[in-house]
Design a protein around this motif. Structure first.
Motif, PDB file in Angstrom:
ATOM      1  N   ASN A 423      17.539   8.925  33.746  1.00 57.64           N
ATOM      2  CA  ASN A 423      18.273   7.670  33.965  1.00 57.64           C
ATOM      3  C   ASN A 423      18.387   6.825  32.698  1.00 57.64           C
ATOM      4  O   ASN A 423      18.561   5.613  32.767  1.00 57.64           O
ATOM      5  N   LEU A 424      18.303   7.491  31.554  1.00 57.64           N
ATOM      6  CA  LEU A 424      18.407   6.782  30.280  1.00 57.64           C
ATOM      7  C   LEU A 424      19.863   6.413  30.014  1.00 57.64           C
ATOM      8  O   LEU A 424      20.716   7.284  29.842  1.00 57.64           O
ATOM      9  N   ARG A 425      20.140   5.125  30.012  1.00 57.27           N
ATOM     10  CA  ARG A 425      21.478   4.602  29.760  1.00 57.27           C
ATOM     11  C   ARG A 425      21.350   3.364  28.876  1.00 57.27           C
ATOM     12  O   ARG A 425      20.331   2.676  28.896  1.00 57.27           O
ATOM     13  N   ARG A 426      22.400   3.092  28.107  1.00 53.37           N
ATOM     14  CA  ARG A 426      22.338   1.888  27.263  1.00 53.37           C
ATOM     15  C   ARG A 426      22.150   0.644  28.125  1.00 53.37           C
ATOM     16  O   ARG A 426      21.402  -0.256  27.768  1.00 53.37           O
ATOM     17  N   LEU A 465       7.015   9.765  27.901  1.00 50.92           N
ATOM     18  CA  LEU A 465       6.764   8.369  27.550  1.00 50.92           C
ATOM     19  C   LEU A 465       7.138   8.093  26.092  1.00 50.92           C
ATOM     20  O   LEU A 465       7.751   7.058  25.777  1.00 50.92           O
ATOM     21  N   LEU A 466       6.802   9.003  25.209  1.00 49.20           N
ATOM     22  CA  LEU A 466       7.120   8.793  23.797  1.00 49.20           C
ATOM     23  C   LEU A 466       8.617   8.943  23.527  1.00 49.20           C
ATOM     24  O   LEU A 466       9.162   8.272  22.652  1.00 49.20           O
ATOM     25  N   PHE A 471      13.973   6.093  22.682  1.00 46.82           N
ATOM     26  CA  PHE A 471      15.220   5.599  23.257  1.00 46.82           C
ATOM     27  C   PHE A 471      15.307   4.078  23.134  1.00 46.82           C
ATOM     28  O   PHE A 471      16.330   3.526  22.720  1.00 46.82           O
ATOM     29  N   LEU A 472      14.247   3.393  23.500  1.00 45.35           N
ATOM     30  CA  LEU A 472      14.252   1.930  23.448  1.00 45.35           C
ATOM     31  C   LEU A 472      14.415   1.426  22.018  1.00 45.35           C
ATOM     32  O   LEU A 472      15.079   0.412  21.775  1.00 45.35           O
ATOM     33  N   ASP A 525       6.968   7.286  12.577  1.00 45.56           N
ATOM     34  CA  ASP A 525       7.085   5.841  12.372  1.00 45.56           C
ATOM     35  C   ASP A 525       7.846   5.141  13.499  1.00 45.56           C
ATOM     36  O   ASP A 525       8.132   3.945  13.394  1.00 45.56           O
ATOM     37  N   ILE A 526       8.170   5.875  14.586  1.00 49.42           N
ATOM     38  CA  ILE A 526       8.881   5.260  15.722  1.00 49.42           C
ATOM     39  C   ILE A 526       8.083   4.092  16.311  1.00 49.42           C
ATOM     40  O   ILE A 526       8.632   3.041  16.665  1.00 49.42           O
TER      41      ILE A 526
END
Length: 626
Positions: A423-426, A465-466, A471-472, A525-526
C-alpha cells in the motif's frame, strides 16, 4: 363513479394486476380519492412485484411523493395492521411491500429529510404513534413470528428502514424500543448462516446510530451479553461470510501457490477425499479486467465486519469465542482462520478504493483489540491454538510460503507486513500504517515481556520496516503534510528501536538477533537522512538507530574500506564483526518504548462515522434474499 378496483385489466395490455394497483395508489390526479376496502383487500392478496413497484415509485419526484402523502400514509398504516394481524399470506405480502416502498420512498432527496419522510409515512401529528406501532409490529414478528421465513422478512424490512433512514430521525424509533432481545431470540432459532446474517448486519447499524452523540442502548446491550450459544452462532456466520468474501477475490485471480492445486492442498492436510473432480478452467481475466473486478470488491456482506468490531470492542466473551471457536465440520475453516484470510486479501487491495480502505481499518481495530488483551494475545502466540490460513499471494513481493499450521501471531505479522509492502503510495494511507505499526508494537512487547519465541521469518519483518524507512525518506514532502504522519513516524522508530533493545527476549537465537543488526547496517545513510528529513534529532529512539548503524559502519570500515557497500566482506566476517561490536555497543533506546495506549474508540470517531455510512450503503445490497 369510481370504477371498482376489482375490474379486470385489459388482456391486451398484459399488465400484472398488482402493477395496476400500484399505479392507482400513486396516481397524482387521484390524491383526493378515497381507496375502498376492496382495493386494500386485493392489494394485500397479490404477491408484490418488486421491480414493478420500484419502477412506479422511481418515477415519482420527492415533491410529488409529499403531495400524495395521504395515500402513502394509508399504505403504511394498512401494511402495519396486516403485519400485526399475523394472517398468511397478507402479513408476508405487507412486509415485502414495505421493504420495497421504504427503500424507494426514503432514498429520495427531500428538501427537509427528517420532517418530509415523517410526512410521507405517518404525518407529523401521528408520527410517534404510527412509528411505535410499526416498530412494535416488527418486534413481534422477529421474536415470535409463525416461522423463520416470515421472521427473516421482518428482519430485512427493519434493515431496509434502518439503512435507508440512517442519517434521518427514523432509526431513533428503533432505539426507543429495544429490539436486541428479539434479534437474539431470532438468531437463536435460525437454522443457517443465511438467516443469521441480516440480523447481525442490522445489529451493527443499530449500534452505530448516533453512538457518539448519545448513550446507544444497543451498545450497552453488547457489554453484558454472555450467551455462548448465540455468540458462537454469530461467529460461525461471520466466519462463513469471510470465506465467501475471500473466495470472490480468488475468483478474479486464483493465487494458489505454484505447483499447488485445491486437490494437492487437501491431500497435504490429509483431506484428499474432499478434493473436487477436475473441471474445465474458465478464461483468465486480463490485467485491466482484473483491476476493474477487484475495484468492486469486497462484496456488500463485508458490512458484518462493523457488527463484529462493535461486539469485539464491547464484549470479552465474544473475543474469546472469536479466537477459539472450532469449525463446525472437519475440513472446514475456523472463524478466526477465515477472518485472517479475508483480512490478508483486504490488506493487499486496500489501496483500490476508499471503501476498501475503510473496511481494512475495521479489521485492524479488531486485531488491535485482540492483541491488547493479555489472555487473548497469550493464546494467539501459543502453539496450542495454531491455525492454517490461506494468505493472499495476488501481488508481489511474496512472503515465504509456510505450509501447515502456525501460531495466529505469526500470521498476523505476515498480514501486517503484506499491508505495509502493498500500500505504498505518495498519498499514503497514514491511518492504515499507524494502526499496522501499533499492532506490531503490541505483539512484540508481549513477546518480549513473556519471553515467548514464536517461529517466524523475522528477517522479512526487518526488511519491510527498513524499506518503509526508505520510502518515507524518498517522499518526505508528501508524507509530512498528511494528518497523523508524526504519530506514524514515531511508531516506526520506536518499534525498530524496541526490537534492537529487546530482541534477545523474543528472537529464536543469536543468529536471528545478528540479522536484525545486519539489516540495520545494510540500510546505510538512509537512517540519517530520515532523521533529518523528519526533524527527529531530539528523538531518543531515532538517535539510537542512527548510533547503532554508525557504530557498525565504523567498525566494518576499519576492517575493509567501503565495508558492506562494496560487499567485500564475507557473511562470516560480517557476522563476526557484529558479534564483536556488541562488546563496545551501548543501546540507549530510552524508557517507554514498550508502552502503548489502549484502544479508544473516541480517537477514531471520524473514521468510524465514515465506516458507518459505507456500511449503510452496503446494507442495501444484502436486504434481498441471498
Amino acid at each position: 363513479m369510481e370504477p371498482s378496483p376489482l375490474t379486470q385489466v385489459s388482456q391486451q395490455s398484459f399488465q400484472p394486476k398488482i402493477i395496476h394497483l400500484y399505479e392507482t395508489l400513486f396516481r397524482e390526479e387521484d390524491e383526493d380519492v378515497e381507496l375502498s376496502e376492496g382495493f386494500w383487500e386485493e392489494f394485500f392478496l397479490h404477491r408484490p412485484d418488486h421491480a414493478g413497484f420500484k419502477r412506479v415509485l422511481g418515477g415519482i419526484s420527492p415533491d410529488e411523493m409529499l403531495h400524495m402523502q395521504e395515500h402513502s400514509q394509508e399504505l403504511f398504516r394498512r401494511a402495519i395492521a396486516r403485519i400485526k394481524a399475523g394472517s398468511a399470506p397478507s402479513d408476508e405480502i405487507a412486509l415485502e411491500t414495505l421493504t420495497v416502498f421504504l427503500d424507494a420512498a426514503l432514498s429520495k432527496k427531500y428538501t427537509n429529510p427528517s420532517s418530509d419522510i415523517i410526512s410521507v409515512l405517518a404525518g407529523l401529528h401521528d408520527a410517534d404513534v404510527v412509528m411505535a406501532e410499526f416498530v412494535g409490529a416488527l418486534d413481534m414478528v422477529i421474536r415470535n413470528g409463525r416461522n423463520i421465513p416470515l421472521r427473516l422478512k421482518a428482519v430485512r424490512t427493519t434493515l431496509s428502514i434502518t439503512a435507508a433512514g440512517f442519517l434521518t430521525v427514523l432509526p431513533s424509533y428503533f432505539t426507543h424500543r429495544d429490539l436486541f432481545p428479539s434479534l437474539m431470540k431470532y438468531i437463536q432459532d435460525c437454522e443457517n448462516s443465511t438467516q443469521v446474517l441480516p440480523a447481525f448486519y442490522l445489529l451493527g447499524l443499530l449500534v452505530n446510530y448516533n453512538k457518539f452523540e448519545f448513550q446507544n442502548p444497543y451498545r450497552l446491550r453488547l457489554d453484558d451479553f454472555v450467551n455462548d450459544a448465540i455468540i458462537q452462532k454469530i461467529i460461525t456466520t461471520f466466519g462463513e461470510t469471510c470465506v465467501e468474501l475471500r473466495d470472490a477475490y480468488v475468483a478474479v485471480q486464483d493465487d494458489m501457490p505454484e505447483g499447488w492445486s485445491l486437490g494437492s492442498t487437501l491431500n497435504y492436510f490429509g483431506l484428499g477425499l474432499l478434493a473436487p473432480a477436475s473441471r474445465p478452467s474458465t478464461p483468465t481475466p486480463t490485467a485491466e479486467e482484473s483491476k476493474s473486478l477487484f475495484a468492486t470488491l469486497p462484496g456488500p456482506e463485508i458490512g458484518v465486519l462493523l457488527s463484529t468490531y462493535d461486539f469485539a470492542n464491547a464484549n470479552k466473551v465474544f473475543c474469546f469465542n472469536l479466537v477459539s471457536t472450532d469449525p463446525q465440520n472437519k475440513g472446514d475453516t475456523s472463524p478466526m482462520s477465515a477472518f485472517l484470510s479475508l483480512t490478508s486479501y483486504l490488506f493487499q487491495h486496500a489501496h483500490r478504493s476508499q471503501r476498501a480502505a475503510l473496511y481494512t481499518y475495521l479489521s485492524l481495530f479488531i486485531l488491535q483489540i485482540l492483541v491488547e488483551d493479555q489472555s487473548l494475545v497469550k493464546r494467539l502466540c501459543s502453539d496450542e491454538s495454531k491455525l492454517s490460513v490461506r494468505l493472499c499471494r495476488q501481488r508481489q513481493p511474496y512472503l515465504p510460503l509456510v505450509r501447515g499450521d502456525r501460531t495466529a501471531a505469526s500470521i498476523i505479522i505476515d498480514l501486517i507486513i503484506d499491508g505495509i509492502n502493498h500500500n505504498l503510495r505518495r498519498k499514503l494511507d497514514v491511518n492504515f500504517y499507524t494502526l499496522s505499526l501499533g499492532i506490531l508494537l503490541r505483539l512484540l512487547t508481549y513477546l518480549s515481556r513473556a519471553k515467548v519465541r514464536i517461529s517466524y521469518h523475522w528477517s522479512e519483518l526487518w526488511r519491510s520496516l527498513l524499506s518503509f524507512f526508505r520510502f518515507l525518506t524518498t517522499y518526505v514532502s508528501d508524507v509530512r503534510s498528511l494528518h497523523r504522519s508524526t504519530e506514524m513516524v514515531s511508531l516506526l522508530t520506536n518499534l525498530l528501536a524496541f526490537a534492537l533493545s529487546s530482541g534477545e527476549n523474543f528472537l529464536p537465537d543469536p543468529t536471528a538477533y545478528d540479522d536484525l543488526f545486519y539489516k540495520l547496517v545494510e540500510t546505510g545513510d538512509i537512517l540519517t537522512k530520515f532523521r533529518d528529513a523528519f526533524d527527529l534529532k531530539s528523538a531518543t529512539s531515532m538517535q539510537t538507530l542512527v548510533n547503532v548503524s554508525a557504530h557498525y559502519h565504523s567498525l566494518l570500515e576499519g576492517k575493509e574500506k567501503g565495508g558492506l557497500r562494496r560487499k567485500n566482506l564475507s557473511p562470516k566476517e560480517v557476522s563476526s564483526a557484529i558479534k564483536q561490536g556488541y562488546e563496545t555497543l551501548s543501546i540507549e533506546a530510552g524508557e517507554g518504548l514498550e508502552r502503548w495506549e489502549w484502544y479508544r474508540e473516541a480517537d477514531w470517531k471520524g473514521v468510524l462515522k465514515r465506516v458507518a455510512r459505507v456500511v449503510v450503503e452496503d446494507a442495501k445490497g444484502v436486504r434481498d434474499e441471498r
